[in-house]
Motif scaffolding. Sequence first.
Motif, short mmCIF file in Angstrom:
data_model
loop_
_atom_site.label_atom_id
_atom_site.label_comp_id
_atom_site.label_asym_id
_atom_site.label_seq_id
_atom_site.Cartn_x
_atom_site.Cartn_y
_atom_site.Cartn_z
N ASN A 68 0.86 -1.18 0.00
CA ASN A 68 0.00 0.00 0.00
C ASN A 68 0.90 1.23 0.00
O ASN A 68 1.32 1.72 1.05
N TYR A 69 1.21 1.71 -1.20
CA TYR A 69 2.15 2.81 -1.32
C TYR A 69 1.61 4.11 -0.74
O TYR A 69 2.37 4.98 -0.34
N ARG A 70 0.31 4.24 -0.69
CA ARG A 70 -0.26 5.43 -0.04
C ARG A 70 0.05 5.42 1.45
O ARG A 70 0.36 6.47 2.04
N ALA A 71 -0.04 4.26 2.07
CA ALA A 71 0.28 4.17 3.49
C ALA A 71 1.75 4.47 3.74
O ALA A 71 2.10 5.14 4.71
N VAL A 72 2.62 3.95 2.87
CA VAL A 72 4.05 4.24 3.00
C VAL A 72 4.31 5.73 2.81
O VAL A 72 5.09 6.34 3.55
N ALA A 73 3.63 6.33 1.81
CA ALA A 73 3.78 7.77 1.59
C ALA A 73 3.27 8.56 2.79
O ALA A 73 3.88 9.57 3.19
N ALA A 74 2.18 8.10 3.38
CA ALA A 74 1.66 8.76 4.59
C ALA A 74 2.68 8.68 5.72
O ALA A 74 2.85 9.65 6.48
N LEU A 109 11.06 9.00 19.83
CA LEU A 109 9.90 8.70 20.66
C LEU A 109 8.59 8.78 19.89
O LEU A 109 7.69 7.96 20.07
N SER A 110 8.47 9.77 19.03
CA SER A 110 7.18 10.05 18.39
C SER A 110 6.95 9.26 17.11
O SER A 110 5.81 9.20 16.64
N THR A 111 7.97 8.65 16.54
CA THR A 111 7.79 8.03 15.22
C THR A 111 8.03 6.53 15.16
O THR A 111 7.39 5.83 14.37
N LEU A 112 8.96 6.00 15.95
CA LEU A 112 9.34 4.60 15.81
C LEU A 112 8.46 3.71 16.69
O LEU A 112 8.23 4.01 17.85
N THR A 113 7.98 2.63 16.11
CA THR A 113 6.97 1.81 16.78
C THR A 113 7.40 0.36 16.91
O THR A 113 8.36 -0.08 16.29
N ASN A 114 6.65 -0.37 17.71
CA ASN A 114 6.85 -1.80 17.90
C ASN A 114 5.74 -2.55 17.17
O ASN A 114 4.91 -3.21 17.78
N SER A 115 5.69 -2.40 15.87
CA SER A 115 4.55 -2.87 15.09
C SER A 115 4.42 -4.38 15.05
O SER A 115 3.31 -4.91 15.09
N LEU A 116 5.53 -5.11 14.95
CA LEU A 116 5.42 -6.55 14.77
C LEU A 116 4.94 -7.26 16.02
O LEU A 116 4.01 -8.08 15.98
N VAL A 117 5.57 -6.96 17.16
CA VAL A 117 5.26 -7.72 18.37
C VAL A 117 3.87 -7.39 18.90
O VAL A 117 3.08 -8.27 19.22
N VAL A 118 3.54 -6.10 19.00
CA VAL A 118 2.25 -5.68 19.55
C VAL A 118 1.25 -5.39 18.44
O VAL A 118 0.07 -5.74 18.53
N GLY A 119 1.70 -4.75 17.37
CA GLY A 119 0.80 -4.27 16.33
C GLY A 119 0.11 -5.36 15.53
O GLY A 119 -1.08 -5.27 15.22
N VAL A 120 0.85 -6.42 15.20
CA VAL A 120 0.29 -7.48 14.36
C VAL A 120 -0.91 -8.16 15.01
O VAL A 120 -1.98 -8.26 14.39
N TRP A 130 -5.85 -8.24 6.15
CA TRP A 130 -5.30 -7.13 5.37
C TRP A 130 -4.62 -6.10 6.27
O TRP A 130 -3.60 -5.49 5.88
N ALA A 131 -5.17 -5.88 7.48
CA ALA A 131 -4.57 -4.92 8.41
C ALA A 131 -3.22 -5.43 8.90
O ALA A 131 -2.27 -4.65 9.07
N GLN A 132 -3.14 -6.74 9.14
CA GLN A 132 -1.86 -7.33 9.53
C GLN A 132 -0.81 -7.09 8.47
O GLN A 132 0.33 -6.71 8.77
N GLN A 133 -1.16 -7.30 7.21
CA GLN A 133 -0.21 -7.09 6.12
C GLN A 133 0.24 -5.65 6.04
O GLN A 133 1.41 -5.36 5.78
N LEU A 134 -0.69 -4.71 6.29
CA LEU A 134 -0.33 -3.29 6.26
C LEU A 134 0.67 -2.96 7.36
O LEU A 134 1.66 -2.26 7.13
N VAL A 135 0.43 -3.48 8.56
CA VAL A 135 1.33 -3.23 9.68
C VAL A 135 2.71 -3.83 9.40
O VAL A 135 3.74 -3.21 9.70
N VAL A 136 2.75 -5.04 8.83
CA VAL A 136 4.02 -5.68 8.50
C VAL A 136 4.78 -4.84 7.48
O VAL A 136 6.00 -4.65 7.58
N GLN A 137 4.09 -4.34 6.46
CA GLN A 137 4.74 -3.52 5.44
C GLN A 137 5.39 -2.29 6.05
O GLN A 137 6.55 -1.96 5.75
N LEU A 138 4.66 -1.60 6.92
CA LEU A 138 5.20 -0.39 7.55
C LEU A 138 6.34 -0.74 8.50
O LEU A 138 7.29 0.04 8.63
N SER A 139 6.27 -1.89 9.14
CA SER A 139 7.33 -2.31 10.05
C SER A 139 8.62 -2.61 9.30
O SER A 139 9.71 -2.23 9.73
#
Length: 357
Positions: A68-74, A109-120, A130-139
Amino acid sequence: MIGWGDVYKVVAATVPLYFALFLGYGSVRWWRIFTREQCDAVNRLVAFFALPFFTFEFTLHTDPFQVNYRAVAADVISKAVIVAVIGAWARFMSKGGCAVSWSITSFSLSTLTNSLVVGVPMARAMYGEWAQQLVVQLSVFQAIVWLTLLLFVLEVRKAAIGMYVDGAEAAAAAGKDVEAAGAAAAAGTVVVAAAAGKPSLWALVKVVAHKLARNPNTYASFVGITWACLANRLHIALPSAFEGSVLIMSKSGTGMAMFSMGLFMAQQEKIIACGTSFAALGLVLKFALGPAAMAIGSIAVGLRGDVLRVAIIQASYLYRLDPCTSLSLPFLFLNSTRMHAYLTCFIILNTYTRRFR
């Protein structure tokens, strides 16, 4: 409107995470099962095996051609917004070195996240596959781009204030024996020395590359995304034996990472070591500025509906874990430069403890 069924899905997905954290905390604080040295051994096990395989397994099954290149651009726009806000604030700081240090800390602090462990698990429970895939892509994008840039900026900062000396050269200059010099070179030690000359850009790039080469998660991200590109382009699959080998180690990643966090929490004398003012600042940066910037970036590129919600929610996830220190990659980098690591530590511990309660 969020119903009770949605709440249950989120709780069911996250309770196992904090059960592992509880076990890690209790095994040190109450039951005295592990000593500090044994905790370090557990951390190294997670750092070099469990979490890299966890990252690798998710990256392997990402489709780079369906990003989702829009999400990456965001995500990129949100980082630019935060840089602009922090840059404007830094102009009013009286001390240049202090402004730079706080700018880097605030960005982390404001930008880097723990997307894989908690977010997925949260994204999957709330919105589906589909939401899981989006989080993985951003991670994956964060691991490859933003963490690399953070490490590079920290090295530039150290050079700018005269703190940079290559570890191997410093050991040799100090008259160390051959074994000590080799150990310093292997560890990529950075020694504080005000008289040291400022290195060239290529020297900085070399140091950054060396540090990234020592991080197994770097290999997991790059090798995983490379295979994902080949597999989806050529329509090939991993041999079942290799797939099973990766999966059996990957399954331990989430639980062991949270267990490792529990070990760290139990070894601390108190949670709020940075004071209430800095604690409040950190919470605002993490849970207000980060999601707000992501909202601006998402709306700017036209994200709507559930995709917009997932993009904003994932911006508030905790730091990405790095079990080498039982904390995070940003904490590891900031701690190595003595730069507000206590504040980073508080945000992680405060959030985990607040949710745990």
